[in-house]
Design a protein around this motif. Structure first.
Motif, mmCIF file in Angstrom:
data_model
loop_
_atom_site.group_PDB
_atom_site.id
_atom_site.type_symbol
_atom_site.label_atom_id
_atom_site.label_comp_id
_atom_site.label_asym_id
_atom_site.label_seq_id
_atom_site.Cartn_x
_atom_site.Cartn_y
_atom_site.Cartn_z
ATOM 1 N N LYS A 91 10.008 1.391 -9.452
ATOM 2 C CA LYS A 91 8.768 2.169 -9.466
ATOM 3 C C LYS A 91 7.855 1.682 -8.351
ATOM 4 N N MET A 92 6.955 2.551 -7.949
ATOM 5 C CA MET A 92 5.971 2.164 -6.939
ATOM 6 C C MET A 92 4.863 1.386 -7.635
ATOM 7 N N ASP A 93 4.531 0.232 -7.095
ATOM 8 C CA ASP A 93 3.520 -0.629 -7.704
ATOM 9 C C ASP A 93 2.156 -0.398 -7.066
ATOM 10 N N PHE A 94 1.116 -0.492 -7.892
ATOM 11 C CA PHE A 94 -0.261 -0.253 -7.457
ATOM 12 C C PHE A 94 -1.163 -1.410 -7.866
ATOM 13 N N GLU A 95 -2.207 -1.628 -7.063
ATOM 14 C CA GLU A 95 -3.268 -2.581 -7.419
ATOM 15 C C GLU A 95 -4.051 -1.992 -8.590
ATOM 16 N N VAL A 96 -4.890 -2.795 -9.228
ATOM 17 C CA VAL A 96 -5.699 -2.291 -10.343
ATOM 18 C C VAL A 96 -6.675 -1.198 -9.906
ATOM 19 N N ASN A 97 -7.048 -1.206 -8.619
ATOM 20 C CA ASN A 97 -7.971 -0.185 -8.110
ATOM 21 C C ASN A 97 -7.255 1.095 -7.675
ATOM 22 N N GLY A 98 -5.911 1.147 -7.869
ATOM 23 C CA GLY A 98 -5.153 2.344 -7.536
ATOM 24 C C GLY A 98 -4.521 2.343 -6.158
ATOM 25 N N MET A 99 -4.790 1.332 -5.352
ATOM 26 C CA MET A 99 -4.191 1.260 -4.012
ATOM 27 C C MET A 99 -2.724 0.842 -4.130
ATOM 28 N N PRO A 100 -1.848 1.468 -3.355
ATOM 29 C CA PRO A 100 -0.424 1.098 -3.427
ATOM 30 C C PRO A 100 -0.168 -0.306 -2.885
ATOM 31 N N MET A 101 0.727 -1.007 -3.545
ATOM 32 C CA MET A 101 1.134 -2.344 -3.110
ATOM 33 C C MET A 101 2.393 -2.280 -2.256
ATOM 34 N N GLU A 102 3.049 -1.121 -2.242
ATOM 35 C CA GLU A 102 4.292 -0.960 -1.499
ATOM 36 C C GLU A 102 4.120 0.173 -0.486
ATOM 37 N N ASP A 103 4.762 0.009 0.667
ATOM 38 C CA ASP A 103 4.634 0.997 1.739
ATOM 39 C C ASP A 103 5.316 2.304 1.350
ATOM 40 N N TYR A 104 4.755 3.420 1.801
ATOM 41 C CA TYR A 104 5.315 4.730 1.501
ATOM 42 C C TYR A 104 5.128 5.664 2.687
ATOM 43 N N GLY A 105 5.855 6.773 2.658
ATOM 44 C CA GLY A 105 5.749 7.751 3.731
ATOM 45 C C GLY A 105 6.204 9.110 3.264
ATOM 46 N N ALA A 106 6.023 10.091 4.141
ATOM 47 C CA ALA A 106 6.421 11.464 3.830
ATOM 48 C C ALA A 106 6.897 12.159 5.099
ATOM 49 N N SER A 107 7.686 13.189 4.920
ATOM 50 C CA SER A 107 8.162 13.964 6.063
ATOM 51 C C SER A 107 6.976 14.458 6.876
ATOM 52 N N ASN A 108 7.169 14.573 8.162
ATOM 53 C CA ASN A 108 6.164 14.954 9.168
ATOM 54 C C ASN A 108 5.158 13.853 9.468
ATOM 55 N N ASN A 109 5.191 12.753 8.722
ATOM 56 C CA ASN A 109 4.372 11.564 9.005
ATOM 57 C C ASN A 109 2.875 11.833 9.066
ATOM 58 N N VAL A 110 2.403 12.792 8.283
ATOM 59 C CA VAL A 110 0.955 13.021 8.182
ATOM 60 C C VAL A 110 0.478 12.231 6.968
ATOM 61 N N MET A 111 -0.192 11.120 7.233
ATOM 62 C CA MET A 111 -0.659 10.276 6.134
ATOM 63 C C MET A 111 -2.168 10.107 6.223
ATOM 64 N N THR A 112 -2.826 10.446 5.142
ATOM 65 C CA THR A 112 -4.261 10.255 5.030
ATOM 66 C C THR A 112 -4.494 9.347 3.836
ATOM 67 N N PHE A 113 -5.742 9.086 3.523
ATOM 68 C CA PHE A 113 -6.024 8.312 2.318
ATOM 69 C C PHE A 113 -5.637 9.151 1.119
ATOM 70 N N GLY A 114 -4.956 8.542 0.194
ATOM 71 C CA GLY A 114 -4.496 9.262 -0.977
ATOM 72 C C GLY A 114 -3.015 9.582 -0.885
ATOM 73 N N PRO A 115 -2.512 10.247 -1.900
ATOM 74 C CA PRO A 115 -1.074 10.552 -1.928
ATOM 75 C C PRO A 115 -0.700 11.595 -0.879
ATOM 76 N N PRO A 116 0.582 11.678 -0.546
ATOM 77 C CA PRO A 116 1.033 12.702 0.412
ATOM 78 C C PRO A 116 0.718 14.105 -0.088
ATOM 79 N N ASN A 117 0.576 15.028 0.840
ATOM 80 C CA ASN A 117 0.248 16.417 0.546
ATOM 81 C C ASN A 117 1.440 17.289 0.925
#
Length: 136
Positions: A91-117
């Motif tokens: 599973k993807m691990d998160f800090e208590v404040n909701g920030m991810p503890m593990e690196d992630y990505g999505a197709s097209n490499n458009v990453m903003t704050f928050g989950p992929p769109n």
């Protein structure tokens, strides 16, 4: 004669289905360590971040690189998300404040704050196999 015609129709139908099914090859080349594994998920608009993916894959990391192939993909619109499961807990691990503890990505490499769109990550599979490079 009827058997021969039926056989030819069956073979032609099978070849048409096989020709319509494509592969999506996904590579992540900037993984920060070889610990753990990479998790990949192929989604369409209906499943993106809310349902079980169309296909899910897990891959080892060697030399900071990980690759998977999604097979038998019909033509359509898709998005891929992935994350580095550093501790291999599935599973993807998160800090208590909701920030991810593990690196992630999505197709097209458009990453903003928050989950992929989905709209940012979508791509089409039409008449040929697709190769994607995702950055974490």
């Amino acid at each position: 004669m009827k058997i021969l015609v039926t056989l030819l129709i069956s073979v032609t139908s099978f070849l048409n289905i096989a020709a319509q099914s494509k592969k999506i090859t996904v590579t992540v080349a900037n993984v920060t360590s070889n610990k753990g594994n990479m998790k990949f998920a192929l989604h369409n608009k209906e499943t993106f971040l809310v349902r079980t993916p169309i296909q899910a894959k897990e891959a080892i990391i060697e030399g900071g690189k990980s690759t998977v192939v999604f097979k038998n993909i019909p033509e359509g619109e898709y998005a891929v998300i992935c994350y580095h499961d550093k501790n291999s807990n599935g599973k993807m691990d998160f800090e208590v404040n909701g920030m991810p503890m593990e690196d992630y990505g999505a197709s097209n490499n458009v990453m903003t704050f928050g989950p992929p769109n989905y709209e940012d990550a979508k791509f089409k599979v039409i008449d040929k196999n697709v190769s994607l490079d995702i950055r974490l």
